[in-house]
Design an enzyme around this catalytic site. Structure first.
Site, PDB file in Angstrom:
ATOM      1  N   LYS A   1      -4.039  -1.680  -3.011  1.00 40.21           N
ATOM      2  CA  LYS A   1      -4.415  -1.593  -1.596  1.00 40.21           C
ATOM      3  C   LYS A   1      -5.861  -2.047  -1.405  1.00 40.21           C
ATOM      4  CE  LYS A   1      -5.137   1.613   2.264  1.00 40.21           C
ATOM      5  NZ  LYS A   1      -5.009   3.007   2.752  1.00 40.21           N
TER       6      LYS A   1
ATOM      7  N   LYS B   1      -6.781   1.332  -5.185  1.00 43.01           N
ATOM      8  CA  LYS B   1      -7.289   0.935  -3.869  1.00 43.01           C
ATOM      9  C   LYS B   1      -8.747   0.516  -4.009  1.00 43.01           C
ATOM     10  CE  LYS B   1      -8.122   3.150   0.671  1.00 43.01           C
ATOM     11  NZ  LYS B   1      -7.875   4.383   1.462  1.00 43.01           N
TER      12      LYS B   1
ATOM     13  N   ASP C   1      -4.967   9.840  -0.935  1.00 40.37           N
ATOM     14  CA  ASP C   1      -5.955   8.830  -1.316  1.00 40.37           C
ATOM     15  C   ASP C   1      -7.173   9.569  -1.868  1.00 40.37           C
ATOM     16  OD1 ASP C   1      -4.082   7.328   0.106  1.00 40.37           O
ATOM     17  OD2 ASP C   1      -5.601   6.009   0.968  1.00 40.37           O
TER      18      ASP C   1
END
Length: 316
Positions: A252, A216, A153
């Site tokens: 996400k 995300k 991430d």
């Protein structure tokens, strides 16, 4: 929004000016329309067997996360055990999608989930600010992957993005994607700092053009974090990107999703915006560790007819 007749990605990204031209040419987001659409979908009611399915699906989509300076190996092992078996009293409860930790905790988490389906995600690239040199970001990523991370991430440099330095942000994502090897790359936009839905759309396309496997919303360190309208804009982006280029990218939302009702609202949003192809942990995740206990309480209520108190389940 639908992007049609788009140029090849290689043409769009051949220079900073070409990339800027493409991103500037994306249709603007109707703010009122996006917020009204998200609000309308949030009123959908899911009952009985559909609700039971949605609760289990939401559990399977969670990235159980600990990203604190006080993290210890013991805390990471406990979190990993919960990820594998969220409800020790109910063997039918599925495992979560992943455990997300800082790079130095990847070996601990990897060992703790060995033999299970739970993946290990690690934040890298100067999380949460993204304001470190590219060399450090690449070394951070490579170290996490070498330690066993299945997913990285990364967070974009919002300062560079907001200054219009799209080429710099693009090049960093491409470089970090290269350092990921076989690991999947989630690109955190930190939408709470992007200010407008138009910027969220541009950042989503920028990340996907650069090779992101997931986009995300947030680090969870900045408010506001995930919201339904922002997630709607991102879902429209991945839908349109697949229509234009044939590659599916995951989404996400992370931060601020605390109740089962919240989770189900997001699942309805996914189904009605991107389609049911995204209703799978491979394509949609929930970054919301505090959500898990509420999902477990709702599952117990549906199974037994009574609520278990919040203290019945371990704290995250």
């Amino acid at each position: 929004m639908t992007v049609t007749g788009s140029a090849d990605i290689s043409d769009i990204t051949s220079s900073a000016s070409q990339l800027r031209r493409f991103l500037a040419g994306l249709p603007g987001v109707d703010q009122v329309g996006a917020e009204a659409r998200a609000a309308t979908l949030s009123t959908r009611s899911i009952k009985t067997t559909a609700k039971a399915y949605a609760l289990d699906l939401a559990v399977r989509m969670i990235d159980l996360t600990t990203l604190e300076g006080q993290d210890t190996p013991g805390k990471v092992r406990a979190l990993s055990a919960k990820a594998i078996r969220p409800d020790p009293a109910d063997a039918s409860c599925p495992s979560v999608a992943a455990v997300c930790v800082y790079p130095d905790m990847v070996p601990v988490a990897k060992a703790a989930v060995a033999g299970s389906t739970v993946k290990i995600a690690s934040v890298a690239s100067g999380f949460p600010s993204g304001r470190t040199s590219l060399d450090i970001k690449l070394r951070d990523t490579a170290d996490a992957v070498a330690a066993g991370a299945d997913e990285i991430d990364m967070v974009i440099d919002r300062g560079a993005f907001l200054a219009g330095q799209y080429g710099q942000v693009f090049d960093e994502i491409v470089a970090i994607k290269g350092a990921c090897g076989a690991a999947h790359l989630k690109v955190i936009l930190e939408t709470g700092e992007l200010a407008t839905y138009d910027n969220v759309r541009r950042a989503s396309w920028l990340a996907m053009l650069a090779g992101a496997d997931f986009i995300k919303t947030s680090t969870g360190k900045i408010a506001p974090a995930a919201t339904l309208p922002v997630t709607l804009v991102m879902l429209e982006a991945v839908r349109d990107f697949r229509d234009a280029y044939g590659r599916q990218v995951g989404v996400k939302p992370a931060g601020g999703i605390r109740t089962s009702k919240d989770a189900i609202r997001y699942l309805v949003l996914v189904n009605e915006t991107a389609g049911d192809d995204w209703l799978d942990p491979d394509w949609f995740r929930l970054g919301a560790s505090s959500l898990l206990n509420d999902l477990l309480m709702q599952r117990t209520k549906m199974r037994t007819g009574t609520y278990s108190g919040p203290d019945y389940f371990t704290l995250d």
